[in-house]
Design a protein around this motif. Structure first.
Motif, PDB file in Angstrom:
ATOM      1  N   CYS A  98      87.048 -84.328  55.839  1.00 42.84           N
ATOM      2  CA  CYS A  98      87.419 -84.454  57.109  1.00 42.84           C
ATOM      3  C   CYS A  98      87.252 -82.931  57.955  1.00 42.84           C
ATOM      4  CB  CYS A  98      89.197 -84.624  57.091  1.00 42.84           C
ATOM      5  SG  CYS A  98      90.219 -83.083  56.547  1.00 42.84           S
ATOM      6  N   GLY A  99      87.116 -81.936  57.385  1.00 42.45           N
ATOM      7  CA  GLY A  99      87.117 -80.849  58.121  1.00 42.45           C
ATOM      8  C   GLY A  99      88.098 -80.196  58.455  1.00 42.45           C
ATOM      9  N   THR A 100      89.308 -80.807  58.462  1.00 47.78           N
ATOM     10  CA  THR A 100      90.530 -80.191  59.317  1.00 47.78           C
ATOM     11  C   THR A 100      91.731 -79.973  58.321  1.00 47.78           C
ATOM     12  OG1 THR A 100      91.142 -82.189  59.944  1.00 47.78           O
ATOM     13  CG2 THR A 100      89.940 -81.046  61.543  1.00 47.78           C
ATOM     14  N   CYS A 101      91.655 -80.547  57.074  1.00 47.39           N
ATOM     15  CA  CYS A 101      93.018 -80.262  56.264  1.00 47.39           C
ATOM     16  C   CYS A 101      93.058 -78.901  55.637  1.00 47.39           C
ATOM     17  CB  CYS A 101      92.772 -81.364  55.221  1.00 47.39           C
ATOM     18  SG  CYS A 101      91.701 -81.006  53.833  1.00 47.39           S
ATOM     19  N   CYS A 104      89.879 -78.102  53.541  1.00 51.08           N
ATOM     20  CA  CYS A 104      88.805 -78.007  54.243  1.00 51.08           C
ATOM     21  C   CYS A 104      88.787 -76.617  55.074  1.00 51.08           C
ATOM     22  CB  CYS A 104      88.550 -78.964  55.294  1.00 51.08           C
ATOM     23  SG  CYS A 104      87.844 -80.669  54.371  1.00 51.08           S
ATOM     24  N   CYS A 113      88.905 -81.566  49.631  1.00 48.35           N
ATOM     25  CA  CYS A 113      89.467 -82.303  51.217  1.00 48.35           C
ATOM     26  C   CYS A 113      90.487 -83.515  50.495  1.00 48.35           C
ATOM     27  CB  CYS A 113      88.387 -83.142  51.836  1.00 48.35           C
ATOM     28  SG  CYS A 113      88.956 -83.987  53.241  1.00 48.35           S
ATOM     29  N   VAL A 114      91.864 -83.376  51.306  1.00 53.10           N
ATOM     30  CA  VAL A 114      92.805 -84.698  51.066  1.00 53.10           C
ATOM     31  C   VAL A 114      92.080 -85.899  51.407  1.00 53.10           C
ATOM     32  CG1 VAL A 114      94.562 -82.817  50.934  1.00 53.10           C
ATOM     33  CG2 VAL A 114      94.114 -84.213  53.099  1.00 53.10           C
TER      34      VAL A 114
HETATM   35 ZN   LIG Z   1      89.675 -82.237  54.425  1.00 51.78          ZN
END
Ligand SMILES: [Zn+2]
Ligand SMILES: [Zn+2]
Length: 365
Positions: A98-101, A104, A113-114
């Motif tokens: 996701c790049g945002t968790c 990440c 990554c979740v």
């Molecule tokens: Zn993530």
């Protein structure tokens, strides 16, 4: 266009060949790829047998290469910024994060990554666009996939033959900080063990000892640069420990032990092969094969650094492709492909992998 796919509908039962519509125009940022070759990974056997919790039905296959058939609006470049067009041969990282968790963004552990998803593992085949696994004539790559244009000199066989094993090993060995001149023990001579021999050698290992089997796999490990191979079926545990230690300088043990077996008992055994202050990388336990008795005292007394490693990032896939381009002559991963099957024969392909008959099996749609 209709695309044929081998679908896992129920754990432990034969895959079914089904047809799904392939989108003529993929959604913005996505790509439609005609599959040239899909590798059968040991993980596929575990997934088939229900040893990992995944949604069904699923099209298996996470080690795939193919040619771009159509590009969605806005997708014009590969992960390195090189132009992409229909007809280009490509590989891709089989997982999307996701790049945002928390992992990440904050802790820099994107492999954890979740919201991580993987082709051939986490996408349901009964939900559009259906085609998210390699055992199919076409695969749809979602927006955000790390796609790599394959250089002309790099054979599809090499990319798929090395498969996710090479990506996984490059990531794992990076975590150990293997140093030039290290003595390395690789436990296991399957695809992951073989890749570990190649990567450890190029990372500067001075001596590589492989424990594994059967003999045809040890033979290949020697061809890939193993200095000593020990057949685990021929040498019982106690003698094996002595044989491994005797193969290390002074009998002190290895600087780095890389576990690529998957059987829980391999981990405490590997710690016996470590020198004091050595490193142990647990890489082969992707499926949960259960607990094993061990003496934590050994970790304390020997001051072992214990490392775990899960999956890979796009940069490891890129490193693998560059490795194959640079060192493919020394490590002919393409030649590890011994069995080829059509989509209709996907069950035979899985059986060949499960029974270790194959060096590597692939599906060629
Ligand atoms: Zn993530
Ligand atoms: Zn795999």
């Amino acid at each position: 266009v209709k695309a044929k796919a081998a679908v896992l509908a129920r754990f432990g039962e034969p895959l079914e060949v089904r047809e799904y519509p392939a989108p003529e125009k993929p959604e913005p940022g996505a790509a439609l790829v005609r599959v040239e070759m899909a590798g059968i990974c040991g993980t596929d056997v575990h997934l088939w047998q229900g040893q990992l919790p995944i949604p069904l039905p699923v099209i298996l296959g996470h080690e795939t290469a193919g040619r771009i058939e159509a590009l969605g609006a806005g997708l014009e470049k590969d992960w390195l910024g090189r132009p992409l067009s229909p007809g280009d041969r490509v590989g891709w990282a089989s997982s999307i994060v996701c790049g945002t968790c928390y992992y990440c963004r904050l802790k820099r552990q994107p492999t954890r990554c979740v919201a991580r998803k993987a082709y051939g593992i986490s996408y349901r085949a009964d939900e559009p666009p259906h085609l998210h696994g390699g055992y199919a004539e076409y695969i749809v790559l979602r927006p955000g996939t790390a796609i790599f244009r394959l250089p002309d000199g790099l054979a599809t066989e090499a990319v798929v033959g090395a498969g996710c094993a090479l990506w996984t090993v490059i990531h794992g060995i990076e975590r150990t900080g293997l140093s030039w001149g290290d003595v390395v023990v690789v436990q296991g001579s399957g695809p992951v063990g073989l890749a570990a021999v190649a990567v450890a050698r190029e990372a500067g290992a001075a001596r590589i000892i492989v424990t594994g089997g059967p003999e045809h796999r040890l033979e290949r490990a020697r061809r890939f640069g193993a200095d000593v191979t020990i057949d685990v079926d021929a040498v019982p545990h106690f003698d094996r420990k002595r044989a491994v230690l005797n193969a290390t300088p002074g009998g002190y043990g290895a600087d780095v032990v890389i576990e690529c077996v998957g059987h829980p008992a391999a981990v405490p055994e590997g710690m016996e092969y470590c020198r004091d202050g050595g490193k142990m990388l647990v890489l082969g336990q992707y499926g949960d094969a259960g607990p094993t008795p061990m003496h934590p005292h050994v970790i304390t007394r020997k001051q072992i650094q214990l490392h775990g490693s899960w999956g890979f990032e796009p940069r490891h896939v890129l490193a693998a492709l560059e490795f194959l381009e640079r060192c493919g002559q020394r490590y002919p991963f393409g030649e590890t492909i011994t069995h080829r099957f059509g989509i209709d024969q996907a069950n035979e392909a899985l059986a060949a992998t499960r029974e270790w008959r194959a060096g590597k099996s692939v599906i060629v749609p």
